[in-house]
Design a protein around this motif. Structure first.
Motif, short mmCIF file in Angstrom:
data_model
loop_
_atom_site.label_atom_id
_atom_site.label_comp_id
_atom_site.label_asym_id
_atom_site.label_seq_id
_atom_site.Cartn_x
_atom_site.Cartn_y
_atom_site.Cartn_z
N LEU A 162 35.99 47.46 40.68
CA LEU A 162 36.93 47.34 41.80
C LEU A 162 37.47 48.72 42.21
N GLU A 163 37.65 49.60 41.22
CA GLU A 163 38.12 50.96 41.53
C GLU A 163 37.06 51.73 42.31
N PHE A 164 35.82 51.55 41.90
CA PHE A 164 34.71 52.17 42.64
C PHE A 164 34.74 51.72 44.10
N ALA A 165 34.91 50.41 44.29
CA ALA A 165 34.91 49.86 45.65
C ALA A 165 36.09 50.41 46.44
N LYS A 166 37.23 50.49 45.77
CA LYS A 166 38.43 51.00 46.46
C LYS A 166 38.19 52.42 46.94
N MET A 167 37.61 53.24 46.04
CA MET A 167 37.40 54.64 46.37
C MET A 167 36.53 54.78 47.63
N HIS A 168 35.58 53.87 47.77
CA HIS A 168 34.66 53.96 48.92
C HIS A 168 35.05 53.01 50.03
N LYS A 169 36.24 52.43 49.91
CA LYS A 169 36.72 51.47 50.92
C LYS A 169 35.73 50.34 51.18
N LEU A 170 35.15 49.85 50.12
CA LEU A 170 34.26 48.71 50.27
C LEU A 170 35.04 47.43 49.98
N HIS A 171 34.79 46.41 50.77
CA HIS A 171 35.28 45.09 50.40
C HIS A 171 34.54 44.63 49.15
N VAL A 172 35.20 43.83 48.32
CA VAL A 172 34.51 43.23 47.18
C VAL A 172 34.62 41.71 47.29
N ILE A 173 33.47 41.07 47.29
CA ILE A 173 33.44 39.61 47.24
C ILE A 173 33.10 39.24 45.80
N VAL A 174 34.08 38.66 45.10
CA VAL A 174 33.86 38.31 43.70
C VAL A 174 33.59 36.80 43.63
N ASP A 175 32.38 36.47 43.26
CA ASP A 175 31.98 35.06 43.19
C ASP A 175 32.19 34.58 41.76
N GLU A 176 33.21 33.74 41.58
CA GLU A 176 33.56 33.25 40.24
C GLU A 176 33.24 31.76 40.11
N ILE A 177 32.16 31.34 40.75
CA ILE A 177 31.89 29.90 40.83
C ILE A 177 31.57 29.24 39.49
N TYR A 178 31.20 30.05 38.48
CA TYR A 178 30.94 29.48 37.15
C TYR A 178 32.10 29.70 36.18
N MET A 179 33.29 29.98 36.69
CA MET A 179 34.38 30.43 35.81
C MET A 179 34.75 29.43 34.72
N LEU A 180 34.59 28.11 34.99
CA LEU A 180 34.96 27.11 33.98
C LEU A 180 33.75 26.62 33.20
N SER A 181 32.61 27.27 33.42
CA SER A 181 31.40 26.88 32.69
C SER A 181 31.01 27.95 31.67
N VAL A 182 32.04 28.51 31.02
CA VAL A 182 31.81 29.44 29.90
C VAL A 182 32.03 28.60 28.65
N PHE A 183 30.98 28.50 27.79
CA PHE A 183 31.01 27.44 26.79
C PHE A 183 31.06 27.92 25.35
N ASN A 184 31.32 29.21 25.16
CA ASN A 184 31.51 29.68 23.79
C ASN A 184 32.75 30.56 23.71
N GLU A 185 33.48 30.41 22.61
CA GLU A 185 34.73 31.16 22.49
C GLU A 185 34.47 32.67 22.44
N THR A 186 33.25 33.05 22.02
CA THR A 186 32.95 34.47 21.90
C THR A 186 33.03 35.20 23.25
N ASP A 187 32.69 34.48 24.32
CA ASP A 187 32.79 35.08 25.66
C ASP A 187 34.10 34.65 26.30
N THR A 188 34.93 35.61 26.66
CA THR A 188 36.18 35.24 27.33
C THR A 188 36.10 35.67 28.78
N PHE A 189 36.22 34.71 29.66
CA PHE A 189 36.18 35.02 31.08
C PHE A 189 37.56 35.42 31.56
N ARG A 190 37.63 36.51 32.33
CA ARG A 190 38.88 36.92 32.95
C ARG A 190 38.66 36.99 34.46
N SER A 191 39.32 36.11 35.18
CA SER A 191 39.23 36.17 36.65
C SER A 191 39.91 37.44 37.14
#
Lengths: 545, 545
Positions: B305-334
């Motif tokens: 996001l900092e990279f994008a900010k520096m270059h004034k790029l919009h960022v489209i963050v697609d989090e459509i699988y955010m609730l389909s993380v199925f192991n505790e080892t991986d922690t999703f942060r929106s």
């Protein structure tokens, strides 16, 4: 806090400066172009291009979406709002964002203040949006019944919740083909493979424009017409409309109808468009017509289709009001009922549930076309215009439900349409307001020009705003690209008790004589305007008796 | 504070410079145009029509939509189909119609021959489309319950069947804001006015591309990526994707992950794009990633996001699988959980019900953005992407139903995802097939390159077609613009009994050794091809044990 406000102000000023620079710049560009164009054209064109050159062109991005007729009155289109250029959006994005149809101001106010007899009795009554609210009780029961079927369906078919065929689920396309075969009285059964279902007819216009036209190509459309089509073909697909102007005045003693469309008018407009360098790819025909309420005879339709065939134009025939013809005197004939279309590969018929089944919120429209290439191309765009699986199932059930449609819904709906139409036309007659006496659609096209102090679109807009100030939303002719000012589309398909209630609202809002003037004078952009003539109040109050 | 103000000023100055450059540029362009117009006015019409006639149209229109990587292997994109130019459609329409993603051939076959254990036991099993079929039983009951509420709702609120706010009904936008606040663990409550609901995330990508970019602008996207995004931003909006290639090979001994995205890679791609003359307006990030299954840490996301900010790029963050993380080892942060986004006006978050609620057929997606200009612009396009009122009501009920979500659906769904994932990975391990061991999404990204006789995309496509011939639909890496051939996305979210059933199908289809060769040889375009290696059969049969 204060610093923030100052920064905000600076930002706004800067944006304003920038927008102005942008406009000046574009104006210079356009001047260069128009000079060249006018210098190398014949005399008959010169006057036209000079007129355009003198226009305070709003900005290319805006012009790109302006309907033809609106070019003459740009200030109205943009209302009193400052058109600030956003640094975050592309030029196209800004153009989309800043684009404002004439009526949008009214809808914004309406959505912020919707009339409700209990919770908001002083809110705005919407006689502007073409929705049929007369038969909600009938639909309500049926939609609930259909949902019970859906329960059972959901138990056996998970496909409802999965990605569909983007042209529509096959069970729905089959029902649509059968339904149109029957209700359009097609001589041969229509084929499901020629049906494409999308989320509303606006989406269909957008997708048809994208697939039949290249950006900046144009489509012929007789005006006045349902104005939103301008955005439907313009916003995503950058296709322009070229108007075929129809006139209210007819030679006395002739059997010409007001606003009558003829092949001669189509020919003239096509010639004119070609002269302007426009690449005309298609013709849009509305039948029954919105806002005129005209129902074309099959002879007329055939002559229009023959004209299109001769010039190899596609024809998009929008028959979305086909089952809302409510008097036996007018007989609707779908082009699908013809024994052979003049140019079947270039004829595409649109229908949907928004009007005839009074379900604009369901977002279901369909196109019927024998052109395989077109169906394939529309399929590619289908993913942007998908209808939920369960909704498709509900709609298929509704279309299949012939007993209910034929013995209950359609006759009762026609009866209620007839009654509401008759109520409204009687009121108009009492006020001696001329109108087109037709019997199709949800609207009456009425000539209120006698209430204009001058026959200009500025005055028309002023009258429209005056209605809005008094909590009545209508559609003015300018929004439908009517060539003569003063015409309004009045929706009559609301419950009678709501229309009568309007009297109270109207009166309470009009308690003080001259209030309208005062209100308008408080708007700095309107200070130069003469006070509105008193008969506006008369009209407003009588309107709801 | 002061630093911020200075930065703001610099930003403003730079934007002004850029706007000026833009104007100068347009001025030059217009000069060219007007010069040509004025010098060759007489001949213009003729030359224009000649030019059109001479155009070898199909190829240009096709290239216009080809993804970057596909340009290297155009023959594959178009398969064995003749790309006939339709005289009925515009160039754009032809381009849309003829556009065929690599996988479309597979989906066409699948839709014509869907596997069903009872009615079509020899049909195609779809392990290509990312849908979760593991929890249909849970949803079924709940959707039915919600419909009972809807009955009551319909009795009191006809607004469900009327034209909505095109950004979504306010009750749904409120629920979405609450839902995202909770499940994305936002430090502050999210605001309903920042929510826009459309019929699916494909529509959102299309509308975002149209509003943030002008035609021919480009968006950065790390590859491999869910390939349909190419069409989402390209078909209507004519926006290109510029790939940031990620590689499977990593230096031995390093802690770099295969296909790892870094700011350095983003920087390099951006430089390269600029060198190519591309106007990069935005960056698309998928988190959790499709097809890699990667879940980025918040440190990583912040750096992007900092990279994008520096270059004034919009960022489209697609989090459509955010609730389909199925192991505790991986922690999703929106990114919505971050304490302040680096550039909130240019950060736009996408989510929908297709994946996490296993309802791709419902067509409901949403974007969250603090940028008012963007929300206004999207509002204008909303009429093309509307969701039926009753569906909006159902979705609001579903999002509100926290007890059921938290205590029943989400834990059970995660458990089933974990089991199905584990089943599939065990099979892959037995076959000694390398794959990315991740725990998010519905897919495994596996390296089947050892089954390719040569490491080319032609061979990859050959292998993909071989699977399809044997009734198994997968997605090959080429369709996701992977730079190294041989990677496949395998969907594991189908019922286990269906996966096991695949064994029978696989075996019966493979009854004769060498059948695959014979089948492919019968295709004239494939006669030159060497016979497929025998281990393909082994893989196909073992795959379903």
């Amino acid at each position: 806090m204060q610093q923030e406000a100052q920064a905000e102000e600076r930002r706004e000023q800067q944006e304003e400066r920038r927008a102005k620079q942008e406009r000046d710049h574009e104006f210079r560009l356009m001047s260069m172009l128009t000079k060249v164009l006018s210098s190398s054209r014949g005399m008959e064109d010169q006057s036209a291009s000079t007129r355009r050159e003198m226009l305070p062109v709003p900005s290319t991005s805006q012009t790109y979406l302006l309907p033809n007729s609106a070019k003459a009155v740009p200030s109205m289109l943009w209302g009193d709002q400052k058109a600030q250029y956003s640094p975050y959006l592309s030029r196209r994005g800004n153009s989309m964002r800043l684009h404002q149809g004439i009526l949008q101001e009214g809808y914004n106010q309406y959505h912020a203040n919707v009339h409700d007899e209990n919770s908001n009795p002083h809110g705005i009554i919407n006689l502007g949006t073409s929705e049929n609210k007369l038969c909600f009780d009938l639909l309500q029961k049926r939609v609930r019944d259909i949902m019970i079927y859906l329960f059972n369906m959901l138990q056996i078919d998970p496909a409802m919740l999965q990605y569909p065929d983007w042209k529509g689920h096959s069970f729905l396309r089959e029902e649509v083909a059968k339904f149109l075969s029957d209700y359009c009285r097609s001589p041969k059964p229509l084929k499901p493979k020629n049906v494409v279902v999308m989320n509303g007819c606006g989406s269909l216009f957008s997708a048809l424009a994208a697939t039949l036209c290249d950006p900046e190509d144009a489509i012929l459309i007789p005006s006045p017409f349902y104005g939103v089509i301008t955005e439907d073909v313009g916003l995503y697909s950058s296709v322009k409309l070229h108007h075929v102007p129809l006139y209210s005045q007819v030679p006395t003693g002739s059997d010409v109808r007001p606003f009558q469309l003829t092949v001669e008018k189509l020919e003239n407009s096509l010639k004119e468009a070609k002269k302007e360098g426009l690449n005309i790819k298609a013709l849009i025909l509305l039948n029954p017509h919105n806002p005129l309420g005209e129902v074309y005879s099959s002879e007329e339709m055939i002559s229009f289709l023959e004209f299109a065939k001769m010039h190899k134009l596609h024809v998009i025939v929008d028959e979305i009001y086909m089952l809302s013809v409510f008097n036996e005197t007018d007989t609707f004939r779908s082009v699908l009922s013809l024994d052979g279309l003049p140019d079947p590969q270039r004829t595409h018929i649109i229908w949907g549930v928004s009007k005839d089944f009074a379900m604009s919120g369901m977002r279901v429209g369909m196109v019927y076309s024998e052109n395989r290439d077109l169906v394939q191309a529309l399929d590619q765009l289908g993913c942007f215009h998908g209808v939920p699986g369960p909704t498709q199932y509900q709609m298929a059930q509704l279309l299949r439900d012939r007993d209910w449609l034929n013995s209950e819904f359609l006759p009762e709906n026609r009866q209620r349409l007839r009654e509401a139409h008759s109520f409204m036309t009687e009121e108009l007659k009492k006020l001696d307001i001329p109108f087109l006496h037709r019997s199709a659609g949800f609207f009456i096209w009425a000539d209120l020009s006698k209430y204009l102090s001058e026959k200009t679109f500025a005055e028309e807009l002023f009258l429209w705003r005056c209605f809005l100030k008094h909590k009545v939303l209508l559609s003015c002719g300018q929004a439908f690209s009517c060539v003569s000012p003063g015409w309004f589309r009045i929706i009559f398909t609301d419950q009678l008790h709501k229309l009568k209630l309007g009297l109270l609202i109207g009166s309470s809002n009009l308690a003080l004589e001259g209030q309208c003037t005062a209100e308008f004078s408080s708007n700095p952009d309107q200070t130069q305007h003469p006070p509105p003539p008193p008969f506006i109040y008369i009209f407003l109050s009588l309107f709801y008796i």
